[in-house]
Design an enzyme around this catalytic site. Structure first.
Site, PDB file in Angstrom:
ATOM      1  CD  GLN A 140      48.422 -27.341  60.416  1.00 35.18           C
ATOM      2  OE1 GLN A 140      47.280 -27.632  60.763  1.00 35.18           O
ATOM      3  NE2 GLN A 140      49.260 -26.688  61.221  1.00 35.18           N
TER       4      GLN A 140
ATOM      5  NE  ARG B  24      39.947 -31.740  57.885  1.00 30.85           N
ATOM      6  CZ  ARG B  24      40.738 -31.726  58.953  1.00 30.85           C
ATOM      7  NH1 ARG B  24      40.563 -32.597  59.928  1.00 30.85           N
ATOM      8  NH2 ARG B  24      41.688 -30.826  59.055  1.00 30.85           N
TER       9      ARG B  24
ATOM     10  CG  ASP C 246      50.835 -35.312  60.590  1.00 36.39           C
ATOM     11  OD1 ASP C 246      50.072 -35.249  61.586  1.00 36.39           O
ATOM     12  OD2 ASP C 246      50.407 -35.485  59.422  1.00 36.39           O
TER      13      ASP C 246
ATOM     14  CG  HIS D 153      46.118 -29.996  56.102  1.00 35.68           C
ATOM     15  ND1 HIS D 153      44.993 -29.194  55.969  1.00 35.68           N
ATOM     16  CD2 HIS D 153      46.202 -30.275  57.431  1.00 35.68           C
ATOM     17  CE1 HIS D 153      44.451 -29.015  57.161  1.00 35.68           C
ATOM     18  NE2 HIS D 153      45.154 -29.652  58.065  1.00 35.68           N
TER      19      HIS D 153
ATOM     20  CB  CYS E 232      49.515 -30.214  61.699  1.00 37.70           C
ATOM     21  SG  CYS E 232      49.506 -32.017  61.622  1.00 37.70           S
TER      22      CYS E 232
HETATM   23  N1  NVA Z   1      48.126 -36.434  58.525  1.00 35.55           N
HETATM   24  C1  NVA Z   1      47.057 -36.134  59.436  1.00 35.55           C
HETATM   25  C2  NVA Z   1      46.868 -34.648  59.547  1.00 35.55           C
HETATM   26  C3  NVA Z   1      45.826 -34.216  60.528  1.00 35.55           C
HETATM   27  C4  NVA Z   1      45.672 -32.727  60.603  1.00 35.55           C
HETATM   28  C5  NVA Z   1      45.783 -36.817  58.986  1.00 35.55           C
HETATM   29  O1  NVA Z   1      45.480 -36.756  57.785  1.00 35.55           O
HETATM   30  O2  NVA Z   1      45.100 -37.433  59.796  1.00 35.55           O
HETATM   31  N1   CP Z   2      45.651 -29.619  62.160  1.00 33.96           N
HETATM   32  C1   CP Z   2      44.387 -29.893  61.813  1.00 33.96           C
HETATM   33  O1   CP Z   2      43.999 -29.859  60.648  1.00 33.96           O
HETATM   34  O2   CP Z   2      43.583 -30.186  62.867  1.00 33.96           O
HETATM   35  P1   CP Z   2      42.077 -30.717  62.793  1.00 33.96           P
HETATM   36  O3   CP Z   2      42.143 -32.100  62.200  1.00 33.96           O
HETATM   37  O4   CP Z   2      41.616 -30.711  64.216  1.00 33.96           O
HETATM   38  O5   CP Z   2      41.280 -29.794  61.919  1.00 33.96           O
END
Ligand code: NVA
Ligand code: CP
Length: 313
Positions: free
Chosen positions: A137, A107, A230, A134, A271
């Site tokens: 997800q 990640r 989101d 992602h 998500c």
């Molecule tokens: N778009 C969000 C998704 C988090 C799971 C982010 O990248 O912070």
């Molecule tokens: N939805 C998701 O990816 O959550 P986290 O950022 O907590 O892993």
């Protein structure tokens, strides 16, 4: 039955509808087995590295619990634990981890990093979120949709908010592959990248669905089976907070927006983590049509299924 042994999961662009459905069905099977207290240890004697440049609750815990349930050892490596890309090249770290681990989750920021890890490690690499994508997800989202509706193809999916973030991209790819009509309701300045729209339209042509991009949220949600949103400010974009709050305010999912679907059966998805009062109101998030905590639980079952299918015994 598709065989994805040895494959990485960097983006759902690399997967067919049949392979995606296979992972979802495997996740449903593993979920049922866990509820029945059956643990088959498909990952016995395996070791998986979990690299996190950005924070995480669901993804990290899903890889950890999924691995342990199946008999593997997960090793969490935060950006402060290793020197990925600054004191050691991504290529070198990849080759070292590939000698020790059976699979690597990443990640972080750049899609290029997860691609390099896959290229140089020689073991399956799973994308746990980048700025662009992602995919794990989306697997949990489709599993949840299948549980709620009994099928996936042909449903109407409407995403409201930041149309060019990792979730919108990943969902557009996934919906186009799976034959789900995908509509993005976002301000013009936050529309998905035109190149990605074109790629997804070629998938959509094959699967038989439509991709629609609009700035009119009220029209967009009419007939929606799924309304998804989101955060307005993704991890790493904090300096854009003020600008986003002002341009995204009309794209909030609230009870009025949910009412405009004209269907009682429409589900609300997110998500998570969510900012209540921004992209979604508290009453919608807590409402009877919200499935967000099923979605969160299904992260674990789908991520477990990805590990079992790609590196399992
Ligand atoms: N778009 C969000 C998704 C988090 C799971 C982010 O990248 O912070
Ligand atoms: N939805 C998701 O990816 O959550 P986290 O950022 O907590 O892993």
């Amino acid at each position: 039955m598709p065989n994805i042994k040895g494959r990485s999961l960097l983006t759902l662009k690399d997967y067919s509808a049949e392979e995606i459905e296979y992972i979802i069905d495997l996740a449903i099977e593993l979920k049922n087995k866990k509820k029945a207290n059956i643990f088959e240890k498909h990952l016995a004697n395996k070791n998986v590295a979990l690299i996190f440049e950005k924070p995480s609750t669901r993804t990290r815990c899903s890889f950890t619990v999924g691995a342990v349930d199946e008999g593997a050892h997960p090793e969490y490596l935060s950006k402060n634990d290793i020197q990925l890309g600054y004191k050691e090249t991504v290529e070198d770290t990849a080759r070292v981890l590939g000698r020790m681990f059976d699979g690597i989750e990443f990640r972080g920021f750049s899609q290029e990093t997860v691609e390099k890890l896959a290229k140089y490690s020689g073991v399956p690499v799973w994308n746990g979120l980048t700025d662009e994508d992602h995919p794990t997800q989306v697997l949990a989202d489709f599993m949840t949709i299948k549980e709620k509706f009994g099928y996936i193809k042909g449903l109407n999916f409407v995403y409201c908010g930041d149309g060019r973030n990792n979730m919108s991209n990943a969902l557009m790819i996934g919906c186009a592959k799976m034959g789900v009509n995908y509509t993005v309701a976002s301000p013009k300045s936050l529309e998905p990248d035109s190149e990605l729209i074109n790629i997804c339209r070629t998938y959509a042509k094959e699967s038989g669905c439509d991709i629609t991009i609009t700035d009119d949220i009220k029209k967009a949600v009419k007939g929606a089976d799924i309304v998804y949103t989101d955060v307005w400010v993704s991890m790493g974009e904090e300096e854009k907070t003020q600008e986003r709050l002002s341009i995204l305010r009309p794209y909030q999912v609230n009870s009025e927006v949910m009412g405009l679907t004209e269907k009682d059966s429409t589900i609300f998805m997110h998500c998570l983590p969510a900012v209540r009062g921004n992209e979604v109101t508290n009453d919608v998030l807590e409402g009877k049509n919200s499935v967000v905590f099923d979605e969160a639980e299904n992260r674990m079952h789908t991520i477990k299924a990805v590990m079992v299918a790609t590196i399992g015994n």
